[in-house]
Motif scaffolding. Structure first.
Motif, mmCIF file in Angstrom:
data_model
loop_
_atom_site.group_PDB
_atom_site.id
_atom_site.type_symbol
_atom_site.label_atom_id
_atom_site.label_comp_id
_atom_site.label_asym_id
_atom_site.label_seq_id
_atom_site.Cartn_x
_atom_site.Cartn_y
_atom_site.Cartn_z
ATOM 1 N N GLU A 78 0.740 -1.375 0.018
ATOM 2 C CA GLU A 78 0.329 0.316 0.094
ATOM 3 C C GLU A 78 0.472 1.547 0.088
ATOM 4 O O GLU A 78 0.903 1.975 -1.117
ATOM 5 N N GLY A 79 1.841 1.604 0.837
ATOM 6 C CA GLY A 79 2.966 1.984 0.955
ATOM 7 C C GLY A 79 3.592 2.521 -0.341
ATOM 8 O O GLY A 79 3.854 3.627 -0.907
ATOM 9 N N ALA A 80 4.365 1.263 -1.862
ATOM 10 C CA ALA A 80 4.726 1.557 -2.213
ATOM 11 C C ALA A 80 3.353 2.202 -3.736
ATOM 12 O O ALA A 80 4.066 3.164 -4.793
ATOM 13 N N LYS A 81 2.514 2.001 -3.437
ATOM 14 C CA LYS A 81 1.269 2.327 -4.171
ATOM 15 C C LYS A 81 1.095 3.882 -3.645
ATOM 16 O O LYS A 81 0.899 4.194 -5.031
ATOM 17 N N TYR A 82 1.074 4.053 -2.931
ATOM 18 C CA TYR A 82 1.100 5.640 -2.340
ATOM 19 C C TYR A 82 2.105 6.529 -3.058
ATOM 20 O O TYR A 82 1.794 8.165 -4.114
ATOM 21 N N PHE A 83 3.246 5.889 -3.406
ATOM 22 C CA PHE A 83 4.499 6.747 -3.293
ATOM 23 C C PHE A 83 4.635 6.799 -4.992
ATOM 24 O O PHE A 83 4.869 7.312 -5.252
ATOM 25 N N SER A 84 4.536 6.079 -5.834
ATOM 26 C CA SER A 84 4.513 6.018 -6.725
ATOM 27 C C SER A 84 3.670 6.657 -7.515
ATOM 28 O O SER A 84 3.931 7.112 -8.726
ATOM 29 N N LYS A 85 2.178 7.428 -6.939
ATOM 30 C CA LYS A 85 1.440 8.445 -7.093
ATOM 31 C C LYS A 85 1.387 9.583 -7.068
ATOM 32 O O LYS A 85 1.527 10.475 -7.447
ATOM 33 N N GLN A 86 2.642 10.465 -6.215
ATOM 34 C CA GLN A 86 3.235 11.233 -6.362
ATOM 35 C C GLN A 86 3.749 11.735 -7.554
ATOM 36 O O GLN A 86 4.162 11.121 -8.267
ATOM 37 N N PRO A 87 3.684 12.918 -7.834
ATOM 38 C CA PRO A 87 4.137 13.607 -8.946
ATOM 39 C C PRO A 87 5.338 13.875 -9.200
ATOM 40 O O PRO A 87 6.333 14.531 -8.044
ATOM 41 N N GLY A 88 5.681 13.577 -10.023
ATOM 42 C CA GLY A 88 6.934 13.822 -10.795
ATOM 43 C C GLY A 88 8.340 11.996 -10.511
ATOM 44 O O GLY A 88 8.840 12.363 -10.165
ATOM 45 N N PHE A 89 6.796 11.395 -9.563
ATOM 46 C CA PHE A 89 7.391 10.059 -9.232
ATOM 47 C C PHE A 89 8.398 9.125 -10.605
ATOM 48 O O PHE A 89 9.848 8.803 -10.606
ATOM 49 N N GLN A 90 7.807 9.040 -11.735
ATOM 50 C CA GLN A 90 8.996 8.317 -12.934
ATOM 51 C C GLN A 90 10.292 9.527 -13.347
ATOM 52 O O GLN A 90 11.643 8.787 -13.459
ATOM 53 N N GLU A 91 10.294 10.667 -13.111
ATOM 54 C CA GLU A 91 11.055 10.971 -13.725
ATOM 55 C C GLU A 91 12.258 11.320 -12.467
ATOM 56 O O GLU A 91 13.332 11.271 -12.275
ATOM 57 N N ARG A 92 11.622 10.781 -10.892
ATOM 58 C CA ARG A 92 13.134 11.515 -10.386
ATOM 59 C C ARG A 92 13.392 10.283 -9.496
ATOM 60 O O ARG A 92 14.414 10.102 -8.938
ATOM 61 N N TYR A 93 12.612 8.944 -10.013
ATOM 62 C CA TYR A 93 12.524 7.582 -8.727
ATOM 63 C C TYR A 93 12.954 6.839 -9.810
ATOM 64 O O TYR A 93 12.897 5.478 -9.161
ATOM 65 N N SER A 94 12.776 6.885 -11.244
ATOM 66 C CA SER A 94 12.460 5.475 -12.068
ATOM 67 C C SER A 94 14.197 6.342 -12.852
ATOM 68 O O SER A 94 14.061 7.356 -13.358
ATOM 69 N N VAL A 95 14.594 5.053 -13.693
ATOM 70 C CA VAL A 95 15.082 4.318 -15.086
ATOM 71 C C VAL A 95 14.932 4.590 -16.619
ATOM 72 O O VAL A 95 14.585 2.872 -15.611
ATOM 73 N N ASP A 96 14.340 5.226 -17.006
ATOM 74 C CA ASP A 96 13.994 3.555 -18.162
ATOM 75 C C ASP A 96 15.203 2.856 -18.468
ATOM 76 O O ASP A 96 16.476 3.353 -18.854
ATOM 77 N N ARG A 97 14.931 2.046 -19.137
ATOM 78 C CA ARG A 97 16.294 1.040 -20.032
ATOM 79 C C ARG A 97 17.467 1.601 -21.077
ATOM 80 O O ARG A 97 18.263 1.471 -20.735
ATOM 81 N N LEU A 98 16.859 2.996 -21.911
ATOM 82 C CA LEU A 98 18.127 2.480 -22.543
ATOM 83 C C LEU A 98 18.852 3.987 -21.941
ATOM 84 O O LEU A 98 19.776 4.026 -21.879
ATOM 85 N N SER A 99 18.377 4.722 -20.800
ATOM 86 C CA SER A 99 19.342 5.447 -20.175
ATOM 87 C C SER A 99 19.374 4.848 -19.086
ATOM 88 O O SER A 99 21.139 5.089 -18.745
ATOM 89 N N TRP A 100 18.847 3.591 -18.474
ATOM 90 C CA TRP A 100 20.230 2.668 -17.393
ATOM 91 C C TRP A 100 21.545 1.653 -18.524
ATOM 92 O O TRP A 100 22.725 1.998 -17.921
ATOM 93 N N THR A 101 20.848 1.809 -19.759
ATOM 94 C CA THR A 101 21.933 0.908 -20.278
ATOM 95 C C THR A 101 23.567 2.024 -20.763
ATOM 96 O O THR A 101 24.105 1.778 -20.613
ATOM 97 N N ALA A 102 23.189 3.367 -20.832
ATOM 98 C CA ALA A 102 23.507 4.239 -21.741
ATOM 99 C C ALA A 102 24.921 4.604 -20.122
ATOM 100 O O ALA A 102 26.360 5.316 -20.506
ATOM 101 N N MET A 103 23.820 4.595 -19.648
ATOM 102 C CA MET A 103 25.044 5.435 -17.855
ATOM 103 C C MET A 103 26.078 3.677 -17.895
ATOM 104 O O MET A 103 27.019 4.442 -16.599
ATOM 105 N N LYS A 104 25.101 2.420 -17.911
ATOM 106 C CA LYS A 104 26.387 1.361 -17.645
ATOM 107 C C LYS A 104 27.297 1.658 -18.442
ATOM 108 O O LYS A 104 28.149 0.825 -18.428
ATOM 109 N N LYS A 105 27.024 1.666 -19.765
ATOM 110 C CA LYS A 105 28.321 1.971 -20.729
ATOM 111 C C LYS A 105 28.969 3.034 -20.678
ATOM 112 O O LYS A 105 30.814 2.887 -20.642
ATOM 113 N N MET A 106 28.588 3.959 -19.813
ATOM 114 C CA MET A 106 29.645 5.165 -19.572
ATOM 115 C C MET A 106 31.024 4.498 -17.819
ATOM 116 O O MET A 106 31.351 5.377 -17.453
#
Length: 220
Positions: free
Chosen positions: A168-196
């Motif tokens: 329940e806490g994770a569900k509430y936390f994921s609904k905060q504004p800007g969650f994806q931009e601040r707390y998540s990384v997409d696969r392409l960005s993750w792969t690029a940063m790992k290559k760096m």
């Protein structure tokens, strides 16, 4: 009446007819009696069938219970009711070379920056099925109070439903504004940063630090 008289054949015939009539009635009675007997026999046969069916049902039930008793696994418990939960606080009792729950909490808090430790000691949340053990919260709080610095206030919180509280806490936390931009990384960005050559701490550290500074996550 004399048998040699002229009426002898008639009388004899009458008597014979009466006798025959008697035999006929007897035969009818016997036939009715045999019908009654056959009817009684059929009723007795039906009762016997019903009795056999009941016996078969009882036998099947007896076999079913015997099979259940063979498959049933019963575990008699005495001191195990208290000894098993004690392992959570004293793993050394079963030969595990590690700390208990209170020690693990202290290690986790001490691994964080000093500026967050006071808030973390004041906001210890118990989740999971083990948290429903009677007296579990009080025991954790007592053990943690012994290990925590004296200048920190220790508070252990037990929610009403600790089993699903984390979800329940994770569900509430994921609904905060800007969650994806601040707390998540997409696969392409993750792969690029790992290559760096960036480590996970470098990838996530900046995001978490920025989120705390922006006060998107405030411990209760």
């Amino acid at each position: 009446t004399d048998d040699s008289g002229p009426n002898t054949p008639k009388n004899h015939k009458f008597k014979k007819g009466k006798k025959n009539g008697k035999h006929k009635n007897d035969k009818q009675v016997n036939e009715e009696g045999s019908m009654d007997d056959s009817g009684n026999e059929s009723e007795e046969e039906s009762d016997q069938q019903r009795l056999r069916r009941l016996k078969a049902m009882r036998e099947a039930e007896r076999k079913r219970r015997e099979q259940e008793s063979l498959e049933r696994q019963a575990l008699a418990m005495s001191v195990e009711r208290f000894a098993i939960p004690e392992v959570l606080f004293r793993p050394s009792d079963i030969g595990l070379n590690c700390g208990g729950i209170a020690e693990a909490i202290v290690e986790s808090i001490e691994a964080c920056d000093a500026m967050f430790r006071a808030a973390m000691y004041h906001n210890v949340l118990l989740v999971g099925g083990n948290a429903k053990i009677p007296g579990f919260r009080d025991r954790v709080e007592t053990e943690l109070r012994k290990l925590a610095p004296t200048n920190y206030e220790v508070r252990v919180y037990l929610p009403d439903n600790p089993v699903s509280y984390a979800w329940e806490g994770a569900k509430y936390f994921s609904k905060q504004p800007g969650f994806q931009e601040r707390y998540s990384v997409d696969r392409l960005s993750w792969t690029a940063m790992k290559k760096m050559g960036k480590s996970q701490e470098e990838i996530w550290g900046k995001k978490i630090y920025n989120s705390i500074n922006n006060k998107l996550y405030n411990p209760c």
